[in-house]
Each structure stands twice: as structure tokens, then as C-alpha cells.
Design an enzyme around this catalytic site. Structure first.
Site, PDB file in Angstrom:
ATOM      1  N   LYS A  20       1.086  -1.174   0.008  1.00  0.00           N
ATOM      2  CA  LYS A  20       0.173   0.257   0.185  1.00  0.00           C
ATOM      3  C   LYS A  20       0.843   1.252   0.089  1.00  0.00           C
ATOM      4  O   LYS A  20       0.555   2.286  -0.851  1.00  0.00           O
ATOM      5  CB  LYS A  20      -0.893  -0.116   1.228  1.00  0.00           C
ATOM      6  CG  LYS A  20      -1.868   1.204   1.185  1.00  0.00           C
ATOM      7  CD  LYS A  20      -3.074   0.681   2.090  1.00  0.00           C
ATOM      8  CE  LYS A  20      -3.035   0.797   3.534  1.00  0.00           C
ATOM      9  NZ  LYS A  20      -2.808   2.195   4.007  1.00  0.00           N
ATOM     10  N   SER A  21       1.888   1.225   0.983  1.00  0.00           N
ATOM     11  CA  SER A  21       2.805   2.464   0.945  1.00  0.00           C
ATOM     12  C   SER A  21       3.491   2.689  -0.267  1.00  0.00           C
ATOM     13  O   SER A  21       3.565   3.866  -0.847  1.00  0.00           O
ATOM     14  CB  SER A  21       3.659   2.235   2.110  1.00  0.00           C
ATOM     15  OG  SER A  21       3.022   2.223   3.342  1.00  0.00           O
ATOM     16  N   ARG A 120      -8.436  12.163  12.691  1.00  0.00           N
ATOM     17  CA  ARG A 120      -6.904  11.874  12.659  1.00  0.00           C
ATOM     18  C   ARG A 120      -5.989  13.223  12.799  1.00  0.00           C
ATOM     19  O   ARG A 120      -6.635  13.847  12.159  1.00  0.00           O
ATOM     20  CB  ARG A 120      -6.511  10.982  11.542  1.00  0.00           C
ATOM     21  CG  ARG A 120      -7.411   9.591  11.645  1.00  0.00           C
ATOM     22  CD  ARG A 120      -6.916   8.619  10.615  1.00  0.00           C
ATOM     23  NE  ARG A 120      -5.485   8.200  10.974  1.00  0.00           N
ATOM     24  CZ  ARG A 120      -4.853   7.323   9.953  1.00  0.00           C
ATOM     25  NH1 ARG A 120      -5.452   6.845   9.037  1.00  0.00           N
ATOM     26  NH2 ARG A 120      -3.643   6.926  10.370  1.00  0.00           N
ATOM     27  N   SER A 166       6.844   8.939  12.401  1.00  0.00           N
ATOM     28  CA  SER A 166       5.813   8.793  11.404  1.00  0.00           C
ATOM     29  C   SER A 166       6.588   8.954  10.007  1.00  0.00           C
ATOM     30  O   SER A 166       6.795   9.883   9.633  1.00  0.00           O
ATOM     31  CB  SER A 166       4.486   9.812  11.638  1.00  0.00           C
ATOM     32  OG  SER A 166       3.860   9.909  10.459  1.00  0.00           O
ATOM     33  N   GLN A 168       4.594   9.050   7.354  1.00  0.00           N
ATOM     34  CA  GLN A 168       3.599  10.102   6.626  1.00  0.00           C
ATOM     35  C   GLN A 168       4.142  11.514   6.761  1.00  0.00           C
ATOM     36  O   GLN A 168       4.100  12.126   5.842  1.00  0.00           O
ATOM     37  CB  GLN A 168       2.329   9.770   7.041  1.00  0.00           C
ATOM     38  CG  GLN A 168       1.548   8.439   6.606  1.00  0.00           C
ATOM     39  CD  GLN A 168       0.282   8.250   6.979  1.00  0.00           C
ATOM     40  OE1 GLN A 168      -0.259   8.917   7.902  1.00  0.00           O
ATOM     41  NE2 GLN A 168      -0.350   6.984   6.679  1.00  0.00           N
ATOM     42  N   ASP A 314       1.624  -1.195  11.789  1.00  0.00           N
ATOM     43  CA  ASP A 314       0.342  -1.738  11.333  1.00  0.00           C
ATOM     44  C   ASP A 314       0.003  -3.001  11.660  1.00  0.00           C
ATOM     45  O   ASP A 314      -1.140  -3.667  11.406  1.00  0.00           O
ATOM     46  CB  ASP A 314       0.424  -1.400   9.680  1.00  0.00           C
ATOM     47  CG  ASP A 314       0.381  -0.037   9.411  1.00  0.00           C
ATOM     48  OD1 ASP A 314       0.069   0.767  10.357  1.00  0.00           O
ATOM     49  OD2 ASP A 314       0.632   0.440   8.303  1.00  0.00           O
ATOM     50  N   ARG A 345      -6.858   1.510  17.901  1.00  0.00           N
ATOM     51  CA  ARG A 345      -6.532   0.045  17.950  1.00  0.00           C
ATOM     52  C   ARG A 345      -6.242  -0.579  18.999  1.00  0.00           C
ATOM     53  O   ARG A 345      -6.394  -1.646  19.164  1.00  0.00           O
ATOM     54  CB  ARG A 345      -5.387  -0.160  16.618  1.00  0.00           C
ATOM     55  CG  ARG A 345      -5.881   0.208  15.233  1.00  0.00           C
ATOM     56  CD  ARG A 345      -4.835  -0.348  14.213  1.00  0.00           C
ATOM     57  NE  ARG A 345      -5.508  -0.142  12.964  1.00  0.00           N
ATOM     58  CZ  ARG A 345      -4.679  -0.097  11.899  1.00  0.00           C
ATOM     59  NH1 ARG A 345      -3.460   0.078  11.787  1.00  0.00           N
ATOM     60  NH2 ARG A 345      -5.293   0.245  10.463  1.00  0.00           N
ATOM     61  N   ARG A 387      -7.728  -3.255   9.193  1.00  0.00           N
ATOM     62  CA  ARG A 387      -6.784  -4.217   9.535  1.00  0.00           C
ATOM     63  C   ARG A 387      -7.513  -5.191  11.052  1.00  0.00           C
ATOM     64  O   ARG A 387      -7.005  -6.055  11.214  1.00  0.00           O
ATOM     65  CB  ARG A 387      -5.325  -3.354  10.292  1.00  0.00           C
ATOM     66  CG  ARG A 387      -4.806  -2.832   8.772  1.00  0.00           C
ATOM     67  CD  ARG A 387      -3.288  -2.822   9.198  1.00  0.00           C
ATOM     68  NE  ARG A 387      -2.834  -1.923   8.347  1.00  0.00           N
ATOM     69  CZ  ARG A 387      -2.374  -2.121   6.951  1.00  0.00           C
ATOM     70  NH1 ARG A 387      -2.437  -3.508   6.435  1.00  0.00           N
ATOM     71  NH2 ARG A 387      -1.762  -1.065   6.108  1.00  0.00           N
TER      72      ARG A 387
HETATM   73  C1  S3P Z   1       2.181   4.675   6.215  1.00  0.00           C
HETATM   74  C2  S3P Z   1       2.868   5.116   7.765  1.00  0.00           C
HETATM   75  C3  S3P Z   1       2.364   4.547   8.837  1.00  0.00           C
HETATM   76  C4  S3P Z   1       1.515   3.543   8.627  1.00  0.00           C
HETATM   77  C5  S3P Z   1       0.316   3.904   7.338  1.00  0.00           C
HETATM   78  C6  S3P Z   1       1.155   4.012   6.170  1.00  0.00           C
HETATM   79  C7  S3P Z   1       3.042   5.296   4.937  1.00  0.00           C
HETATM   80  O1  S3P Z   1       1.714   5.688   9.359  1.00  0.00           O
HETATM   81  O2  S3P Z   1       0.666   3.257   9.809  1.00  0.00           O
HETATM   82  O3  S3P Z   1      -0.396   2.649   7.301  1.00  0.00           O
HETATM   83  O4  S3P Z   1       2.440   4.673   3.973  1.00  0.00           O
HETATM   84  O5  S3P Z   1       3.854   6.186   5.006  1.00  0.00           O
HETATM   85  P1  S3P Z   1       2.386   7.029  10.392  1.00  0.00           P
HETATM   86  O6  S3P Z   1       3.316   7.699   9.310  1.00  0.00           O
HETATM   87  O7  S3P Z   1       1.280   7.655  10.741  1.00  0.00           O
HETATM   88  O8  S3P Z   1       3.154   6.003  11.181  1.00  0.00           O
END
Ligand code: S3P
Length: 427
Positions: A20-21, A120, A166, A168, A314, A345, A387
């Protein structure tokens, strides 16, 4: 939906869907690179389709077929103001990374999503992007979506110490930094998944990482690439755990992504006595991949904490289930981030698995799980979290009498639309 219960064995081979990422990022870099990008084994699930939709609204031509996604890319400066607000559904990765991309664009965009996304935290991205010169605001001056981004073509580079681990947030900052004039320096709190950094290099750009320090120059150009997305270890995790806890199993998972920033679950499985072997693959995939053969095992409890957490963040719901089937007390700590995922979670895992007979105590930053416990029939919910839904289906495999009914089972479409079919294929 009634879940599959009372499994006596699972056997066979599965190729889990694309990561996914990496799928999100392949669309982003494909759109921002000059020329054509093709993506194989792209994750055709709701979250990544939200990223495609967002870039189409920004004027990028993207074709989707069953086997390939093709992008006719341009560059940062070719994105166009969308006619409408961008709906990113349930996807935290889309909204946060888009904020970094839009921070450098000379127009105003509103980003919104579903009810879960609206809860969020976004300050973690908005604050550093504001420091770079972009204007970002949440609903009623809060930090929550809908978010408006008014970007600028004069972003300033910054030196920024991240308060949360993080990927993200890191990636949003990197996307903004690529549009700033000069070098941005980011200090990570703990090492998080590095797919953005890897993909910058794959698309012909430059980024340096040394320990927890990342340096990136603005004004780079990228060249379109052929990307093959590895299987998502976060999706493979459900089968890794199923095979470990259901008696008489042997499952082969092929082409699983093995980027070391993502393989915490394999380290935990090993520590707990899991029985698996990995065959590292030779392929055209840009990140490491391999096949994993995994069998039922006698498991023992462990403690999971500290810098391990971002490497399996995750997977913690399914690891909690694994721990219910291990002898002893498993402690998960330093994982307060779990509270701000698609749902809380920590609470969701504790509440739903307790209904099924597990002995779990939620804590401020994790879970304490006492094993080994038998699991029983119950009516459970995913809380709309993909999940949590998949974890509960794997838990249901151990239920010997009665039915397990899952509310909001369609949440799995966010990352793994074929999850129930793939599970059925293992018999
Ligand atoms: C992700 C980073 C993670 C993960 C999310 C996907 C990404 O989140 O939990 O499912 O693709 O960069 P965080 O950056 O908030 O930890």
C-alpha cells in the site's frame, strides 16, 4: 458477515496484493516525473484509488488496467488547481502526503475524507509545512479535516526535528522540501519506513540519509520509471499469523516485500518461536522481496517496544492475536500511535478480542496479553478499520463452536479486497 470458523488446517500458496505505501508513492512520483511511468502489481484497493483520483483531479493522466497502471507524468509545476475538493476517503497516507505536495503549489485546495479520517491528527504535518511558508488550516481552525492548503512556489527549506515517528509526516516534509529553495534537514525520532527515500533514488533524484538524519535539496527533476510493487508484508502478516496459530498449517507467501524498515513482524515471530524460512527473491522489484514458507508453531510470549514499534506499527493488531496463542504474558508498549490510526486500535483490539475470550489489558501506550487462551464465538466489529476486520477473521479461524459475526466487514476493501477469497483458497 459470518466469518470462516473452525479451521483445522490452512495449506497452499498466496501472492498478497501490492504494498500500500509503495503503491501510493508510485502514483505520486509517476505524476511528478517527466515521461511515462508504468506500475505493475499496483494495489487496486480503495486507499490507493483515492490517490489516483486526487492526481486525476490535479490534471494528471492516469490509466488503470487489471495488470498495469500507466501515468503520463510532467513535474511539480504542471499540476493544475482542481475544480472541486479532493475526497481521499479513509486514506491517511493520501491526505498527509498530498499536503506536502500541495504546499508548493500556487493554488488553494480542500482535502477531506470519511469520518475516521476526520478524527486523525494533522498538526504533525501542518505545523512544519506552515514553517516552510505554506498556509494550512483544519475545519473551524482545528487540526482536523477538511483541511485547506494554500501553497506557495516560495517554500523555505527548514531544519526540523520530528516529534513523532511517522513515515507519513516525514514523506510530506520531503515532498515539500523537493519544492523548496535549498536544503531541508529532517531528524527522525525513530527510523520509519523509507519508501519515499528509495523511490526518489529510483526516479533519478537525490536524498541522503545518515542514521536518523535526512537531507534533501529542492528543485530536483524526476524521470518516469517502470515500477513493480512488492507484495505488502502488512497484508502477508494476516497469513503469517494464521499459519502460526491454526494447527497443521503450511503456507507459502510469494513476492513479499522485505524492506528492513517493515520486517519487524518477522523478528517478533522468530522471537516467539515461529517456524518459517525466507527465500530471498531475484526480481525487477526495486525493493527487496522474498518468498516466506511458514508452518504452525508452539509460541512463547515476548515484549515489543522502542524502535521496533515503527517497523511493525500496522501489524500490532494481528500480533496481539498471535500473543493470545503464545504461552505467557506479551507486553506491547511505546505504541501510543495505535490510538490515532484508522480507529483507536488499542481499544478496538482489547474490546473485540476480549469478547472472543482473550485476556487482554489495554494500557496508555499498548497492550498486555495473557496467553494462551481458547477463543469463542461472538459478535464483533471492525469499527470500519480494515486491519481490525482482517485480524478478527483470523481469530475466528480458531473458534470451534458457534458463529462469529463481523460488522463492517467491507472495511477490508481499504487495503485487501480479495482477503476473504484468498483465505478461502487455502485449504
Ligand atoms: C504509512 C505510514 C504509517 C502506517 C500507514 C502507512 C505510510 O503511518 O501506519 O499505514 O505509507 O507512510 P504513520 O506515518 O502515521 O506512522
Amino acid at each position: 458477515m459470518k466469518l470462516i470458523t473452525n479451521k483445522i488446517a490452512l495449506n497452499g500458496t498466496i501472492e498478497v496484493p501490492g504494498d500500500k505505501s509503495i503503491s501510493h508513492r508510485s502514483i505520486m512520483f509517476g505524476a511528478l516525473a517527466k515521461g511515462k511511468t508504468t506500475i505493475r502489481h499496483f494495489l487496486l484497493a480503495e486507499d490507493c484509488l483515492s490517490t489516483i483520483k486526487a492526481f486525476r483531479s490535479l490534471g494528471v493522466a492516469i490509466e488503470v488496467s487489471e495488470h498495469e497502471v500507466t501515468i503520463d507524468g510532467a513535474s511539480f509545476s504542471h499540476l493544475k488547481a482542481p475544480k472541486e475538493s479532493l475526497d481521499v476517503g479513509n486514506s491517511g497516507t493520501t491526505i498527509r502526503l498530498m499536503m506536502g505536495i500541495l504546499a508548493g503549489q500556487p493554488f488553494k485546495v480542500e482535502l477531506f475524507g470519511d469520518d475516521s479520517l476526520a478524527k486523525r491528527p494533522m498538526n504533525r504535518v501542518m505545523l512544519p509545512l506552515r514553517a516552510m511558508g505554506a498556509k494550512l488550516d483544519g475545519k473551524n481552525n482545528s487540526e482536523f479535516a477538511p483541511i485547506t492548503v494554500l501553497g506557495t512556489t516560495h517554500l523555505k527549506p527548514i531544519e526540523y526535528t520530528m516529534p513523532v515517528a511517522s513515515a507519513q509526516v516525514k514523506s510530506a516534509l520531503i515532498f515539500a522540501a523537493l519544492q523548496a529553495s535549498g536544503e531541508t534537514v529532517i531528524y527522525e525520532k525513530e527510523k520509519t519506513r523509507d519508501h519515499t527515500e528509495q523511490m526518489i533514488r529510483q526516479f533519478g533524484g537525490k536524498i541522503t540519509t545518515e542514521g536518523l538524519t535526512i537531507k534533501v535539496e529542492g528543485g530536483q527533476t524526476f524521470i518516469g520509471q517502470n515500477v513493480t510493487v512488492p507484495g505488502d508484508i502488512s497484508s502477508a502478516a494476516f497469513f503469517l499469523v494464521a499459519a502460526s496459530i491454526v494447527p497443521h498449517c503450511e503456507i507459502k507467501l510469494i513476492n513479499v516485500g522485505l524492506n528492513p524498515t517493515r520486517t519487524g513482524i518477522l523478528d517478533v515471530l522468530k522471537e516467539m518461536g515461529g517456524d518459517f524460512t525466507i527465500h530471498q527473491g531475484e526480481s525487477d522489484v526495486s525493493e527487496p522481496v522474498g518468498d516466506i514458507i511458514i508452518k504452525t508453531a508452539k509460541l512463547k510470549a515476548t515484549t515489543i517496544s522502542g524502535e521496533m514499534i515503527p517497523r511493525l506499527i500496522d501489524e500490532l493488531p494481528i500480533i496481539a492475536l498471535l500473543a493470545t496463542q503464545a504461552e505467557g504474558t506479551t507486553i506491547i508498549k511505546d505504541a501510543a500511535e495505535l490510538k490515532v490510526k484508522e480507529t483507536n486500535r488499542i481499544d478496538a483490539v482489547a474490546t473485540e478480542l476480549t469478547k472472543m475470550g482473550a485476556v487482554i489489558t489495554p494500557t496508555e501506550d499498548g497492550l498486555i496479553i495473557h496467553g494462551k487462551t481458547a477463543l469463542k464465538a461472538a459478535k464483533v466489529t471492525s469499527y470500519g478499520d480494515h486491519r481490525i476486520g482482517m485480524m478478527l477473521q483470523i481469530a475466528a479461524l480458531l473458534v470451534q463452536e458457534g458463529e462469529v459475526e463481523l460488522e463492517q466487514a467491507d472495511a477490508v476493501n481499504v487495503s485487501y479486497p480479495a482477503f476473504f477469497d484468498d483465505l478461502k483458497s487455502l485449504s
